[in-house]
Scaffold this active site. Structure first.
Site, PDB file in Angstrom:
ATOM      1  N   LEU A  33      48.638  46.341  31.280  1.00 41.72           N
ATOM      2  CA  LEU A  33      47.362  45.819  30.796  1.00 41.72           C
ATOM      3  C   LEU A  33      47.485  45.070  29.471  1.00 41.72           C
ATOM      4  O   LEU A  33      48.306  45.402  28.618  1.00 41.72           O
ATOM      5  CB  LEU A  33      46.372  46.979  30.619  1.00 41.72           C
ATOM      6  N   HIS A  37      42.646  42.034  30.632  1.00 37.54           N
ATOM      7  CA  HIS A  37      42.139  43.104  31.494  1.00 37.54           C
ATOM      8  C   HIS A  37      41.036  43.890  30.773  1.00 37.54           C
ATOM      9  O   HIS A  37      40.024  44.255  31.363  1.00 37.54           O
ATOM     10  CB  HIS A  37      43.254  44.090  31.854  1.00 37.54           C
ATOM     11  N   GLN A  61      51.337  40.806  48.310  1.00 37.04           N
ATOM     12  CA  GLN A  61      51.023  39.492  47.736  1.00 37.04           C
ATOM     13  C   GLN A  61      52.234  38.833  47.071  1.00 37.04           C
ATOM     14  O   GLN A  61      52.117  37.772  46.483  1.00 37.04           O
ATOM     15  CB  GLN A  61      49.838  39.582  46.771  1.00 37.04           C
ATOM     16  N   LYS A 149      41.686  33.124  34.677  1.00 38.37           N
ATOM     17  CA  LYS A 149      43.040  32.549  34.664  1.00 38.37           C
ATOM     18  C   LYS A 149      43.541  32.348  36.092  1.00 38.37           C
ATOM     19  O   LYS A 149      44.195  31.362  36.389  1.00 38.37           O
ATOM     20  CB  LYS A 149      44.025  33.430  33.893  1.00 38.37           C
TER      21      LYS A 149
HETATM   22  O1  PAF Z   1      44.932  39.527  39.730  1.00 41.34           O
HETATM   23  C1  PAF Z   1      45.615  40.526  40.031  1.00 41.34           C
HETATM   24  O2  PAF Z   1      46.111  41.249  39.179  1.00 41.34           O
HETATM   25  C2  PAF Z   1      45.857  40.836  41.510  1.00 41.34           C
HETATM   26  O3  PAF Z   1      46.013  39.676  42.254  1.00 41.34           O
HETATM   27  C3  PAF Z   1      44.772  41.738  42.100  1.00 41.34           C
HETATM   28  C4  PAF Z   1      43.422  41.062  42.128  1.00 41.34           C
HETATM   29  C5  PAF Z   1      44.679  43.036  41.319  1.00 41.34           C
HETATM   30  C6  PAF Z   1      45.129  42.088  43.548  1.00 41.34           C
HETATM   31  O4  PAF Z   1      46.349  42.759  43.631  1.00 41.34           O
END
Ligand code: PAF
Length: 284
Positions: A33, A37, A61, A149
Site C-alpha cells: 500500500l 490506496h 491478471q 491512474k
Molecule cells: O488495481 C489493482 O490493484 C488491481 O488491478 C485490482 C483492481 C485490485 C484487481 O486485482
C-alpha cells in the site's frame, strides 16, 4: 481492524451486513500500500458504515512473462497502514481459495479492452474483471473505489457493472503523485535511482499536454507529440504507447470533442509505468 483470510468467512460477514442494511465500501488492492490506496480508503470512509479493503495479488491478471511472483508483498506493513487509514476489515484470501481446483469461469469485457493496456497485455483485463466481479459477489459493496491512474481499468469495470447489472457504484479517485509529479505505484520500488529520477518525464509530458489543451489545443497528434518528445528526452525511457482515447470507450480519438484520456505506458528497464490525464471539454 480485523483481517479475514477465507472467502467463506467474508461471505458470512457480508450477508450479515446486508441484512442489517449497512453501507459497505470496498477498496480492492493488490497490497504494498501507498498513499494512493489510502486516499481511496479516505473516500470510502466518508461514504460507508463499513470499509473493507481487499489485498490479493491476483494471478489471473498477470501474463506468463509478467511479474506475478516478484510483485512486492508485505502484509504486516499493509495491515498497519490499512488500520491507520480507517479500514474495518482487511480481506486477504489465498489464491487457492479464490481459484480452487477446477475453477473455470472468467469475465470478458469486450471493446473497451481492445486498446491501450488491453492490447499490450492480452488477458490482463479478463483477470481484473474476473477477480473484481468475484470480490463484488463476496463482499457485496454498495460502492467500490479505484485509482484513476489505472484509467482503463476504471472504464472496463464501469462497463462490466453496467452490462452485468451489478448493484455497485464504481468510484474513481484522482491520481496521487510524489512531490516531483511521479504517480504513486507499487511498482515504483523496482526502479533504480536513475530510473526513478527520469520517471518524472511521464507526468511532465502529460502536464505540458494539459497546458496546451487549456490554451485551446484539441488536435490529438499535437498533444501526443509533446508527451512523446518529453518522454524521449529521458535516456532510459522506452515508450510502449502514447494514446489519446475517448474516456468511456477507450477507442482512439483524433480530436478532443467530449472527455478524452491522454494515456502513456513507458518501460524503464523491465518496469512498465503508466500514467494519464483527463482532458474534458465541458461545453464549447
Ligand atoms: O488495481 C489493482 O490493484 C488491481 O488491478 C485490482 C483492481 C485490485 C484487481 O486485482
Amino acid at each position: 481492524m480485523k483481517t479475514i483470510e477465507t472467502v467463506a468467512e467474508m461471505v458470512q460477514l457480508a450477508k450479515a451486513w446486508r441484512k442489517d442494511g449497512k453501507r459497505v465500501g470496498l477498496v480492492p488492492t493488490m497490497g504494498y500500500l501507498h498513499q494512493g490506496h489510502l486516499s481511496l480508503v479516505a473516500a470510502a470512509r466518508l461514504d460507508s458504515d463499513i470499509v473493507v479493503m481487499s489485498i490479493f495479488v491476483n494471478p489471473t491478471q498477470f501474463g506468463p512473462n509478467e511479474d506475478y511472483a516478484a510483485y512486492p508483498r508485505d502484509l504486516e506493513h499493509d495491515q498497519a497502514l490499512a488500520e491507520g487509514a480507517g479500514v474495518d476489515y482487511l480481506f486477504a484470501p489465498q489464491p487457492g481459495d479464490m481459484y480452487p481446483k477446477g475453477y473455470s469461469t472468467f469475465v470478458n469485457v469486450e471493446g473497451v479492452t481492445d486498446y491501450l493496456c488491453g492490447a499490450k497485455r492480452p488477458g490482463h483485463f479478463r483477470g481484473v474483471a474476473t477477480v473484481v466481479s468475484k470480490l463484488f459477489h463476496i463482499v457485496q459493496p454498495e460502492k467500490a473505489y479505484f485509482g484513476q491512474k489505472d484509467g482503463q481499468q476504471v472504464a472496463v469495470l464501469r462497463r462490466m457493472v453496467a452490462d452485468l447489472n451489478m448493484p455497485v457504484e464504481i468510484i474513481a479517485r484522482p491520481i496521487v503523485r510524489e512531490a516531483d509529479g511521479v504517480a504513486l505505484s507499487s511498482r515504483n520500488v523496482y526502479l533504480s535511482a536513475e530510473q526513478r529520477q527520469q520517471a518524472v518525464v511521464l507526468s511532465q509530458g502529460l502536464a505540458k499536454a494539459r497546458d496546451l489543451f487549456i490554451q485551446g489545443e484539441r488536435d490529438g497528434e499535437a498533444l501526443k507529440q509533446v508527451v512523446t518528445d518529453t518522454i524521449q528526452s529521458a535516456s532510459l525511457a522506452k515508450i510502449d504507447y502514447v494514446q489519446l482515447v475517448d474516456n468511456l470507450t477507450m477507442a482512439p480519438v483524433d480530436r478532443i470533442a467530449g472527455e478524452a484520456m491522454l494515456a502513456v505506458a513507458v518501460y524503464f528497464g523491465e518496469t512498465r509505468l503508466i500514467d494519464n490525464v483527463l482532458l474534458a471539454i465541458e461545453s464549447e
